[in-house]
Design a protein around this motif. Sequence first.
Motif, PDB file in Angstrom:
ATOM      1  N   ARG A  33      66.688  57.604   0.012  1.00  0.00           N
ATOM      2  CA  ARG A  33      67.238  58.048   1.290  1.00  0.00           C
ATOM      3  C   ARG A  33      66.153  58.090   2.359  1.00  0.00           C
ATOM      4  O   ARG A  33      66.352  57.634   3.487  1.00  0.00           O
ATOM      5  CB  ARG A  33      67.868  59.431   1.127  1.00  0.00           C
ATOM      6  CG  ARG A  33      68.539  59.941   2.403  1.00  0.00           C
ATOM      7  CD  ARG A  33      69.136  61.320   2.209  1.00  0.00           C
ATOM      8  NE  ARG A  33      68.111  62.324   1.980  1.00  0.00           N
ATOM      9  CZ  ARG A  33      67.969  63.021   0.859  1.00  0.00           C
ATOM     10  NH1 ARG A  33      68.805  62.823  -0.150  1.00  0.00           N
ATOM     11  NH2 ARG A  33      67.010  63.912   0.728  1.00  0.00           N
ATOM     12  N   SER A  34      64.987  58.618   1.990  1.00  0.00           N
ATOM     13  CA  SER A  34      63.886  58.689   2.959  1.00  0.00           C
ATOM     14  C   SER A  34      63.446  57.299   3.391  1.00  0.00           C
ATOM     15  O   SER A  34      63.212  57.052   4.591  1.00  0.00           O
ATOM     16  CB  SER A  34      62.702  59.445   2.348  1.00  0.00           C
ATOM     17  OG  SER A  34      63.039  60.796   2.108  1.00  0.00           O
ATOM     18  N   ALA A  35      63.336  56.390   2.428  1.00  0.00           N
ATOM     19  CA  ALA A  35      62.917  55.027   2.766  1.00  0.00           C
ATOM     20  C   ALA A  35      63.951  54.336   3.646  1.00  0.00           C
ATOM     21  O   ALA A  35      63.606  53.633   4.607  1.00  0.00           O
ATOM     22  CB  ALA A  35      62.669  54.221   1.491  1.00  0.00           C
ATOM     23  N   LEU A  36      65.233  54.543   3.340  1.00  0.00           N
ATOM     24  CA  LEU A  36      66.286  53.919   4.132  1.00  0.00           C
ATOM     25  C   LEU A  36      66.359  54.512   5.540  1.00  0.00           C
ATOM     26  O   LEU A  36      66.555  53.790   6.529  1.00  0.00           O
ATOM     27  CB  LEU A  36      67.628  54.073   3.418  1.00  0.00           C
ATOM     28  CG  LEU A  36      67.783  53.235   2.143  1.00  0.00           C
ATOM     29  CD1 LEU A  36      69.018  53.675   1.367  1.00  0.00           C
ATOM     30  CD2 LEU A  36      67.867  51.747   2.474  1.00  0.00           C
ATOM     31  N   ASN A  37      66.191  55.831   5.626  1.00  0.00           N
ATOM     32  CA  ASN A  37      66.196  56.459   6.947  1.00  0.00           C
ATOM     33  C   ASN A  37      65.034  55.955   7.798  1.00  0.00           C
ATOM     34  O   ASN A  37      65.184  55.729   9.008  1.00  0.00           O
ATOM     35  CB  ASN A  37      66.126  57.979   6.818  1.00  0.00           C
ATOM     36  CG  ASN A  37      67.434  58.583   6.333  1.00  0.00           C
ATOM     37  OD1 ASN A  37      68.481  57.942   6.392  1.00  0.00           O
ATOM     38  ND2 ASN A  37      67.371  59.811   5.851  1.00  0.00           N
ATOM     39  N   ALA A  38      63.874  55.790   7.161  1.00  0.00           N
ATOM     40  CA  ALA A  38      62.714  55.278   7.901  1.00  0.00           C
ATOM     41  C   ALA A  38      62.964  53.849   8.374  1.00  0.00           C
ATOM     42  O   ALA A  38      62.597  53.476   9.495  1.00  0.00           O
ATOM     43  CB  ALA A  38      61.471  55.345   7.026  1.00  0.00           C
ATOM     44  N   ALA A  39      63.601  53.051   7.520  1.00  0.00           N
ATOM     45  CA  ALA A  39      63.916  51.679   7.926  1.00  0.00           C
ATOM     46  C   ALA A  39      64.933  51.665   9.060  1.00  0.00           C
ATOM     47  O   ALA A  39      64.791  50.934  10.047  1.00  0.00           O
ATOM     48  CB  ALA A  39      64.439  50.889   6.729  1.00  0.00           C
ATOM     49  N   ALA A  40      65.971  52.510   8.936  1.00  0.00           N
ATOM     50  CA  ALA A  40      67.029  52.528   9.949  1.00  0.00           C
ATOM     51  C   ALA A  40      66.522  53.021  11.297  1.00  0.00           C
ATOM     52  O   ALA A  40      67.070  52.660  12.349  1.00  0.00           O
ATOM     53  CB  ALA A  40      68.186  53.405   9.475  1.00  0.00           C
ATOM     54  N   ALA A  41      65.473  53.845  11.294  1.00  0.00           N
ATOM     55  CA  ALA A  41      64.914  54.330  12.556  1.00  0.00           C
ATOM     56  C   ALA A  41      64.408  53.179  13.419  1.00  0.00           C
ATOM     57  O   ALA A  41      64.372  53.286  14.649  1.00  0.00           O
ATOM     58  CB  ALA A  41      63.790  55.318  12.284  1.00  0.00           C
ATOM     59  N   ASN A  42      64.038  52.081  12.788  1.00  0.00           N
ATOM     60  CA  ASN A  42      63.589  50.917  13.548  1.00  0.00           C
ATOM     61  C   ASN A  42      64.722  50.254  14.324  1.00  0.00           C
ATOM     62  O   ASN A  42      64.472  49.505  15.273  1.00  0.00           O
ATOM     63  CB  ASN A  42      62.960  49.894  12.599  1.00  0.00           C
ATOM     64  CG  ASN A  42      61.659  50.385  12.000  1.00  0.00           C
ATOM     65  OD1 ASN A  42      60.646  50.475  12.676  1.00  0.00           O
ATOM     66  ND2 ASN A  42      61.692  50.712  10.712  1.00  0.00           N
TER      67      ASN A  42
END
Length: 257
Positions: A239-248
């Motif tokens: 979830r953290s990795a996906l949220n960080a990616a989606a922030a882009n």
Amino acid sequence: MFNAEVKRKLEAGETVFGSFFKVDSPQIAELYGLAGFDFLIVDAEHGCFTHGQIENLIRTCERVGMSTVIRTPDAAEANILHVLDSGASGIQVPSLRSAAEVEEVIHRAKYWPIGSRGSARGCRAGGYGTMPDYEARANAETLVAVHVENREMVEDIEALCAIEALDVLFIGPGDLSASYGHPGNASHPDVTAAIDRVIEVARGRKHLGTVVANAAQLEAYAARGVRYFAWLNDLGLMRSALNAAAANFAPYRDGAK
């Protein structure tokens, strides 16, 4: 035919690093091993796994040099027997409330003369009958951990430390907060006092474990003698990795660019 490295490292005074594992994905399990984790705690309490899926995850972890500890749904004999016969490195049992219940777990997890686990040398853990010393090895090398996650277990800490075949006391701050009447507030003085009590009594007598979510928590617990760490869980890390990616993506939403 099981990886006993996590117990060997603990007994050698080393610190071991794992993570709770909730999804049936051998590929993700392999990634943990390639990243350098020592073990996974396959979460059969809150995850959805069949016996076959757990056995395949154990095989996968062995392939990348990791131990596999199974958090059983409860202390039922069948649940303990299945995962250990499949070759798990150990068990981590939740929801116990007394040293007497922990003694029953030991009784179910160990062969004679320590316990009464049903003998089955033809199982995967016994090399399908190819290990004549299997029972003695299993008794010596199988890790047994229990959760200290309620007031009753904290109050019974002296008796827990006296159980010879118990390896790890795993402190659960979240559940402790609920047990002490402050759900979700693991920093409440009642909860921190309970954790302090467990560490004070058990340090040097049992291996201590807990779950951590950041470097500061890891450093603080390590300084107090905790050596068995679960770093979050697979879903939280994804979830953290996906949220960080989606922030882009944010600058490109709603015609921003």
